[in-house]
Design an enzyme around this catalytic site. Structure first.
Site, PDB file in Angstrom:
ATOM      1  N   SER A   1       0.296  41.152  19.686  1.00 37.97           N
ATOM      2  CA  SER A   1       0.911  40.052  20.440  1.00 37.97           C
ATOM      3  C   SER A   1       1.921  40.553  21.477  1.00 37.97           C
ATOM      4  O   SER A   1       2.533  39.746  22.170  1.00 37.97           O
ATOM      5  CB  SER A   1       1.628  39.109  19.464  1.00 37.97           C
TER       6      SER A   1
ATOM      7  N   ASN B   1       4.761  49.780  15.635  1.00 35.61           N
ATOM      8  CA  ASN B   1       4.966  48.600  16.502  1.00 35.61           C
ATOM      9  C   ASN B   1       6.013  48.907  17.574  1.00 35.61           C
ATOM     10  O   ASN B   1       5.852  48.534  18.739  1.00 35.61           O
ATOM     11  CB  ASN B   1       5.455  47.407  15.681  1.00 35.61           C
TER      12      ASN B   1
ATOM     13  N   ASP C   1      10.378  44.272  15.926  1.00 33.82           N
ATOM     14  CA  ASP C   1       9.917  45.568  16.446  1.00 33.82           C
ATOM     15  C   ASP C   1       9.759  45.510  17.964  1.00 33.82           C
ATOM     16  O   ASP C   1      10.044  46.496  18.665  1.00 33.82           O
ATOM     17  CB  ASP C   1       8.587  45.953  15.791  1.00 33.82           C
TER      18      ASP C   1
HETATM   19  O1  RIB Z   1       7.886  44.339  11.277  1.00 38.37           O
HETATM   20  C1  RIB Z   1       6.549  44.008  11.042  1.00 38.37           C
HETATM   21  C2  RIB Z   1       5.884  45.136  10.310  1.00 38.37           C
HETATM   22  O2  RIB Z   1       6.473  45.253   9.034  1.00 38.37           O
HETATM   23  C3  RIB Z   1       4.418  44.965  10.047  1.00 38.37           C
HETATM   24  O3  RIB Z   1       3.610  45.501  11.056  1.00 38.37           O
HETATM   25  C4  RIB Z   1       4.224  45.630   8.688  1.00 38.37           C
HETATM   26  O4  RIB Z   1       3.347  46.715   8.719  1.00 38.37           O
HETATM   27  C5  RIB Z   1       5.605  46.004   8.224  1.00 38.37           C
HETATM   28  O5  RIB Z   1       5.880  47.327   8.477  1.00 38.37           O
END
Ligand code: RIB
Length: 308
Positions: free
Chosen positions: A289, A46, A250
């Site tokens: 998103s 992410n 993230d």
């Molecule tokens: O921070 C969100 C993420 O946490 C998700 O995409 C999931 O895979 C976990 O790693």
């Protein structure tokens, strides 16, 4: 401002299995969920995608399983324009997966099964040496073995590459082995897991006393606490109506790496990352998103100046 910011992420890639639900079942109870969605996720992936969408030249150092999800994950990185030279398929292991449950308020609960992420070793960091040495920022999280995280921080430090450590999921860490990180960026829960205190300012103080140069505690809808030896200040949030907060942290980290690498003033970079993260909560999904740099700049033009 520098040219294209170069960001390397050493971290996880998961498949997110997201269920949207009105409530959580009690023990022994079965209930219906409202909707289900399958998507690419993992904190490392992410963050890489957020950095890429913000205009960074991004490389990923990761391991995926030799199941259905592994090649699809690599292909998704390629489709996003992320360098996959250091993403390896690991035989005999599943890819990382994350069952996620999202309430109507947008709040989420996440389980992570690490799978191949747990096979990312210091040797993988060495194998990516050339790519890492060329980066402005190295970005790390904790869904891979801790030993690899510690090793990567030391490696980057020795080669003059700045590091951002996102200590997620929260756990106790060896302060001496993260002290060389330039930024440590937990959310409130993670700050407590690291320091044993729920008071975010006291937690930030403890991390600074441990030797960390800059600490940013992300506060969700309340913005972010920026802390260093020069003091602490809250960088204001942007008001949005969230539908799914998954991946917002993230989005913050990946976009911040780019804004800092562009040479922006730190407070502006954090404010921008606050907005980028807030925008990500307005649509369902994790990396699905995240908005493009173009969309972000349009929003920043409307709302950014007043936040500084
Ligand atoms: O921070 C969100 C993420 O946490 C998700 O995409 C999931 O895979 C976990 O790693």
């Amino acid at each position: 401002m520098t040219n294209t910011p170069r960001v390397v992420v050493v971290g996880s890639a998961n498949i997110d299995l997201v269920t949207y639900t009105d409530r959580f079942p009690r023990p022994g109870e079965t209930i219906f969920g409202r909707e289900f969605s399958l998507g690419f996720g993992g904190k490392g992936a992410n963050q890489a995608v957020a950095a890429r969408l913000c205009g960074g030249a991004v490389a990923m150092v990761a391991r995926v399983g030799d199941d259905l999800f592994g090649p699809a994950t690599v292909e998704n990185f390629r489709a996003q324009g992320i360098d996959t030279r250091c993403v390896r398929v690991t035989p005999g292991v599943s890819s990382g997966v994350a069952p996620i449950f999202v309430e109507p308020s947008g709040q989420n609960r996440i389980w992570v099964v690490k799978g191949a992420n747990d096979r990312l070793t210091p040797a993988d960091v060495d194998a990516a040496a050339e790519v890492i040495r060329g980066a402005d920022y190295l970005v790390l999280q904790l869904e891979i073995p801790l030993e690899t995280v510690y090793y990567a921080i030391g490696f980057a430090h020795r080669h003059g590459v700045r590091t951002i450590l996102n200590p997620a999921p929260g756990q106790a860490l060896d302060p001496a082995r993260i002290a060389a990180a330039d930024y440590v960026i937990p959310n409130e829960t993670e700050a407590e897991a690291m320091t044993g205190t729920a008071d975010v300012r006291a937690a930030a103080r403890k991390l600074l006393d441990g030797g960390v140069r800059r600490v940013i505690v992300t506060l969700g809808a309340n913005g972010a606490l920026l802390a260093g030896e020069d003091g602490m200040r809250v960088v204001a949030p942007f008001a949005v109506n969230p539908v799914d907060t998954t991946g917002a942290g993230d989005a913050f980290i990946g976009s911040l790496a780019v804004f800092l690498a562009e040479g922006r003033a730190e407070a502006e970079a954090v404010s921008r990352a606050n907005l980028y993260a807030a925008l990500s909560t307005m649509a369902p999904g994790t990396m699905k998103s995240f908005v493009t740099r173009e969309k972000f700049e349009a929003e920043w033009t409307l709302r950014g100046a007043s936040a500084l």
